[in-house]
Enzyme design. Structure first.
Site, short mmCIF file in Angstrom:
data_model
loop_
_atom_site.label_atom_id
_atom_site.label_comp_id
_atom_site.label_asym_id
_atom_site.label_seq_id
_atom_site.Cartn_x
_atom_site.Cartn_y
_atom_site.Cartn_z
N LYS A 280 0.84 -1.19 0.00
CA LYS A 280 0.00 0.00 0.00
C LYS A 280 0.89 1.25 0.00
O LYS A 280 1.87 1.31 0.73
CB LYS A 280 -0.91 -0.03 1.23
CG LYS A 280 -2.18 0.74 1.08
CD LYS A 280 -3.24 0.31 2.07
CE LYS A 280 -4.45 1.23 1.96
NZ LYS A 280 -5.62 0.76 2.68
N GLU A 364 -20.52 -4.35 9.46
CA GLU A 364 -21.45 -3.50 10.21
C GLU A 364 -22.58 -4.32 10.83
O GLU A 364 -23.02 -4.04 11.95
CB GLU A 364 -22.02 -2.41 9.31
CG GLU A 364 -21.04 -1.31 8.92
CD GLU A 364 -20.08 -1.69 7.79
OE1 GLU A 364 -20.26 -2.78 7.20
OE2 GLU A 364 -19.17 -0.90 7.48
N ARG A 392 -26.12 -0.87 6.00
CA ARG A 392 -25.91 -2.32 5.92
C ARG A 392 -26.63 -3.06 7.05
O ARG A 392 -26.97 -4.23 6.91
CB ARG A 392 -24.42 -2.62 6.07
CG ARG A 392 -23.60 -2.46 4.85
CD ARG A 392 -23.60 -3.74 4.05
NE ARG A 392 -23.17 -3.54 2.69
CZ ARG A 392 -21.94 -3.77 2.25
NH1 ARG A 392 -21.04 -4.23 3.06
NH2 ARG A 392 -21.64 -3.56 0.99
C1 LIG Z 1 -19.61 -1.32 4.00
C2 LIG Z 1 -18.39 -0.45 4.09
N1 LIG Z 1 -17.85 -0.18 5.29
C3 LIG Z 1 -16.76 0.61 5.37
C4 LIG Z 1 -16.19 1.14 4.25
C5 LIG Z 1 -15.00 2.09 4.38
N2 LIG Z 1 -13.83 1.55 3.69
C6 LIG Z 1 -13.45 1.98 2.48
S1 LIG Z 1 -12.09 1.23 1.93
C7 LIG Z 1 -11.93 0.35 3.34
C8 LIG Z 1 -10.78 -0.59 3.52
C9 LIG Z 1 -10.66 -1.52 2.38
O1 LIG Z 1 -9.52 -2.29 2.54
P1 LIG Z 1 -9.08 -3.22 1.36
O2 LIG Z 1 -10.28 -3.88 0.79
O3 LIG Z 1 -8.02 -4.11 1.86
O4 LIG Z 1 -8.52 -2.24 0.27
P2 LIG Z 1 -7.15 -1.41 0.28
O5 LIG Z 1 -7.56 0.00 0.53
O6 LIG Z 1 -6.27 -1.94 1.35
O7 LIG Z 1 -6.61 -1.58 -1.06
C10 LIG Z 1 -12.96 0.64 4.22
C11 LIG Z 1 -13.11 0.06 5.57
C12 LIG Z 1 -16.80 0.85 3.02
N3 LIG Z 1 -16.36 1.36 1.88
N4 LIG Z 1 -17.89 0.06 2.96
#
Ligand SMILES: Cc1ncc(C[n+]2csc(CCOP(=O)(O)OP(=O)(O)O)c2C)c(N)n1
Length: 622
Positions: A280, A364, A392
Site C-alpha cells: 500500500k 457492520e 448495511r
Molecule cells: C460497508 C463499508 N464499510 C466501510 C467502508 C470504508 N472503507 C473503504 S475502503 C476500506 C478498507 C478496504 O480495505 P481493502 O479492501 O483491503 O482495500 P485497500 O484499501 O487496502 O486496497 C474501508 C473500511 C466501506 N467502503 N464500505
C-alpha cells in the site's frame, strides 16, 4: 509521456515490457499529483498500479468485465480508460467520481463505494454470461480488508459450488484502512509467509549480503524461478474447500509475472482466486510509511506529505474524548467500530481502553448484533459508524437492538451531505431509516457543545439511541449554548418568529439562524427551534409554536421521504393544526460529488436559499 498515448486499454497492448514499467511510474506520478490537489484515496491506488495495467493488458474491457470492490482503488483504471481529462477534476463537481460509476464510463462494469460486493456482482455477471452464451471473462478485484465483510463469504460459498467461470483477484496489502483484523487476515499472512520460497529468498539474500559469490544475475534467476513455481508450495485449504482454485501468492509489482499469471487464468474455466501481494502506498514514501493516513487524504504538499489548510478536530474525535472520560469511571462503556478506527475518531478510545475497544472489520451487521449481545449482558456499547455504512445493518438495528429495547448507542458520523465522496457515501437517509424503527431515539446536535452534551447524556439512556453528526461540527459559541438539561424528545426554542418558525435539525440550525438574519433584512420575522430529537418529537413545542406563526418550516440534511419534515407534517395533521408547512430537505435521489457548499446550494439548503424559499412561500397567494 506514454500516458498521453493511452486512450483506451487496447493502446496498452502496443507497449513493450520496458514501456509498461515506465507507464506504471507515470501513472503513480499523475495520481500523486492529482490527489495532492484534489484530495482522495492515495495509498490504495499507488499499490495497485501494476496490477491494473496487467489486468487491462490481458483482458479486453469493456467486453470483459472488471468489477472493483469499494472502487476507491480505481484511479489507474480511470486513467487507462480514456478519462485523463475528467481525472484532473477528481471528486470535483462535473469531474471524475472517486469510485467506479456505470454512468461515468462503459469501462466501469459496476458502481461501487461500499465494501465486499464485488464477488456477488461478478458472479451475477458470470451467470448471465452463461445463460446468454456469452464469451467474456469476469474479474472481481477486492482487497484483504474487503474480505472481512460477510457478503464476500456468501458469494464465495455460492460461486465455488456452482463452478461458474470467474476470476477473483485478491489484492492483499495486509491493510484495511487501518491494520486489517480477524482470522482471515492471519490466514492470508500464513499463505504469504508459509511458502517455501520465502525461505529460499531469505537464504539467497543472506548469502548475497554475507559476501558469498552469488552474482546478481543468479539472484535474479532464482527469484524468477520462485515466481514461476511459487504456487506449487502453497497448501491452501480454505479457498480450495470453497471450490476455488487458489493461485498465489503473486508479487503484485512484478508486471511481467502478473501478465503471465493472468493470461493463464483467462484460459481456465473454473472459479479461480488469485492472491496478489502488493504494498500500500508504493512509490511515494510518505504513503508507504503511513498507509493509513494516506488511505483517504485531503490535499497535501507532495514534497513533505503535510496536509494543506487548517486541520480541524473532527466530531468523531470530540465524541471519542467524551467517551473515554465516561469509560474511565464506568466499566460498562465500550466502543465498537467496523474497520473505521481513525475515521470515527475511535482510535483514541482504543489507545485509552484497548480491552474495551473492538474493531470487527468491515462487518457492520455483525458490529450491531454483537453490540446488542453485549448490551443484553449489562454493557453500554457505543457503535461508531458512518451513516452510509450503517445502512448495511438495518435489520440488525430493527430486530436485534430495538425489538429488544437494548441500550446500544450509535455514534453516527458523516451524517448529511458529505461532499467529494459523492453518492455512495452521503449520509442523507439515516433520519428516514432510523425514525421509523419503534423505540429508537434519534438525536442530532446543532454544534460541538451539544455533541458533547448528547454523548454524555446517552450514558444514562436505557434504550437504543442514535446520535448523528457531520464530520465536523461548528462551535456556535457560548452565547447560544443549549439551556438547561437535555431531555429525551425535548427541543429548544432559540428565537421566536411571527411570520415563520424554522424547526431545524443538527447542523442545519446554524444555516437556519443565518437565514433568519437575512429574512429580517427583508422585513420578515422568522425564529428558530433546535429540533435536536428527531424521534421522539417535541409535540408540545411544535404545536405551541405552530399556533403562533404563519408558516412552519422544517430544515434537514436528509432526504424528504420519511424524513423529519414528513414527521412534523404528520404530527401537525394528526393534531388538526392548519398552519402551512414548508419542508426543506434533500430532494429524493442520489447526490453526486461536489463540495458540501455546492451540494447544499444545489439542494436549496444553503442559508440564502432557505431565506428565498421561505420568503417565496410567505408571499405566495393562498
Ligand atoms: C460497508 C463499508 N464499510 C466501510 C467502508 C470504508 N472503507 C473503504 S475502503 C476500506 C478498507 C478496504 O480495505 P481493502 O479492501 O483491503 O482495500 P485497500 O484499501 O487496502 O486496497 C474501508 C473500511 C466501506 N467502503 N464500505
Amino acid at each position: 509521456m506514454l500516458i498521453e498515448q493511452i486512450h483506451e486499454p487496447a493502446d496498452l497492448k502496443k507497449l513493450n515490457q520496458r514501456q509498461l514499467n515506465e507507464l506504471a511510474a507515470e501513472l503513480r506520478e499523475e495520481i500523486v499529483k492529482v490527489v495532492s490537489n484534489r484530495g482522495g484515496h492515495l495509498a490504495s491506488n499507488l499499490g495497485i498500479v501494476e496490477l491494473t495495467i496487467a489486468i487491462h493488458y490481458v483482458f479486453d474491457a469493456p467486453r470483459d468485465k472488471l468489477v472493483m470492490d469499494v472502487g476507491h482503488q480505481s484511479y489507474a483504471h480511470k486513467l487507462l480508460t480514456g478519462r485523463w481529462e475528467l481525472f484532473q477534476r477528481l471528486r470535483q463537481k462535473g469531474g471524475a467520481s472517486g469510485f467506479p460509476q456505470m454512468d461515468e464510463s462503459e469501462y466501469d462494469a459496476f458502481t461501487a463505494g461500499h465494501a465486499s460486493t464485488a464477488i456477488s456482482a461478478a458472479l451475477g455477471m458470470a451467470r448471465t454470461r452463461d445463460i446468454m452464451r456469452g464469451e467474456y471473462s469476469v474479474v472481481a478485484l477486492l482487497g484483504d480488508g474487503a474480505l472481512t465483510g460477510g457478503m464476500c463469504y456468501e458469494a464465495l460459498n455460492d460461486a465455488g459450488q456452482s463452478g461458474t467461470r470467474m476470476i477473483v483477484i485478491l489484492n492483499d496489502n495486509d491493510m484495511s484502512i487501518a491494520h486489517n483484523v480477524g482470522a482471515m487476515s492471519k490466514y492470508l499472512t500464513y499463505l504469504r509467509q508459509s511458502k517455501g520460497y520465502l525461505a529460499v529468498k531469505h537464504s539467497v539474500r543472506t548469502r548475497l549480503s554475507s559476501g558469498q559469490k552469488f552474482s546478481h544475475a543468479l539472484y535474479r534467476f532464482l527469484e524468477k524461478c520462485h515466481n514461476r513455481v511459487r504456487s506449487l508450495f502453497v497448501d491452501d485449504k480454505f479457498f480450495d474447500a470453497l471450490g476455488f482454485k487458489y493461485i498465489g501468492p503473486v508479487n503484485g509489482h512484478d508486471l511481467k509475472h502478473l501478465i503471465r499469471v493472468l493470461r493463464r487464468a483467462k484460459e481456465d474455466d473454473k472459479p479461480l482466486l488469485i492472491h496478489v501481494v502488493t504494498q500500500k502506498g508504493r512509490g511515494y514514501t510518505p504513503a508507504e510509511d503511513h498507509p493509513d493516513t494516506f488511505h483517504g487524504i485531503a490535499p497535501f504538499y507532495i514534497e513533505s506529505g503535510a496536509q494543506k489548510g487548517e486541520q480541524r478536530l473532527s466530531s468523531g474525535a470530540i465524541a471519542a474524548r467524551q467517551l473515554i472520560e465516561m469509560a474511565d469511571s464506568d466499566i460498562r462503556v465500550c466502543a465498537i467500530t467496523a474497520a473505521m478506527p481513525n475515521g470515527t475518531g475511535m482510535d483514541a478510545f482504543e489507545a485509552a481502553h484497548p480491552e474495551r475497544f473492538f474493531d470487527v472489520g468491515i462487518a457492520e451487521e455483525h458490529a450491531v448484533t454483537m453490540a446488542a449481545g453485549m448490551a443484553s449482558q449489562g454493557m453500554k456499547p457505543y457503535v461508531a459508524v458512518y451513516s452510509t455504512f450503517l445502512q448495511r445493518a438495518y435489520d440488525q438495528i430493527m430486530l436485534d437492538v430495538c425489538r429488544n429495547a437494548l441500550p446500544v448507542t450509535f455514534l453516527i458520523d458523516r451524517a448529511g451531505l458529505v461532499g467529494p465522496d459523492g453518492a455512495t457515501h452521503q449520509g442523507i437517509f439515516d433520519l428516514s431509516y432510523l425514525r421509523s424503527i419503534p423505540g429508537m431515539i434519534v438525536a442530532a446536535p446543532r454544534d460541538v457543545r451539544e455533541l458533547k452534551k448528547l454523548v454524555s447524556f446517552s450514558r444514562d439512556v436505557n434504550a437504543p439511541i442514535a446520535i448523528r453528526y457531520p464530520r465536523e461540527c461548528e462551535d456556535l459559541g457560548p452565547g447560544i449554548q443549549s439551556q438547561g438539561e437535555l431531555q429525551i424528545g425535548k427541543w429548544e426554542l432559540l428565537s421566536s418568529g411571527r411570520d415563520a418558525m424554522i424547526f431545524a435539525v443538527g447542523r442545519m440550525v446554524q444555516l437556519a439562524m443565518q437565514a433568519t438574519i437575512d429574512l429580517m433584512g427583508r422585513g420578515i420575522s422568522a425564529g428558530v427551534v433546535d429540533a435536536r430529537f428527531v424521534a421522539p418529537m417535541d409535540r408540545d413545542l411544535l404545536i405551541g409554536q405552530a399556533g403562533k406563526t404563519r408558516l412552519v418550516v422544517t430544515v434537514e440534511d436528509n432526504v424528504r421521504s420519511g424524513g423529519f419534515g414528513e414527521g412534523v407534517l404528520d404530527l401537525l395533521n394528526a393534531a388538526n393544526v392548519n398552519t402551512p408547512v414548508l419542508t426543506l430537505a434533500v430532494p429524493d435521489g442520489y447526490v453526486e460529488h461536489a463540495t458540501i457548499a455546492q451540494q447544499l446550494e444545489a439542494c436549496g439548503l444553503d442559508a440564502a436559499s432557505i431565506a428565498d424559499r421561505i420568503e417565496k412561500k410567505l408571499r405566495a397567494k393562498p
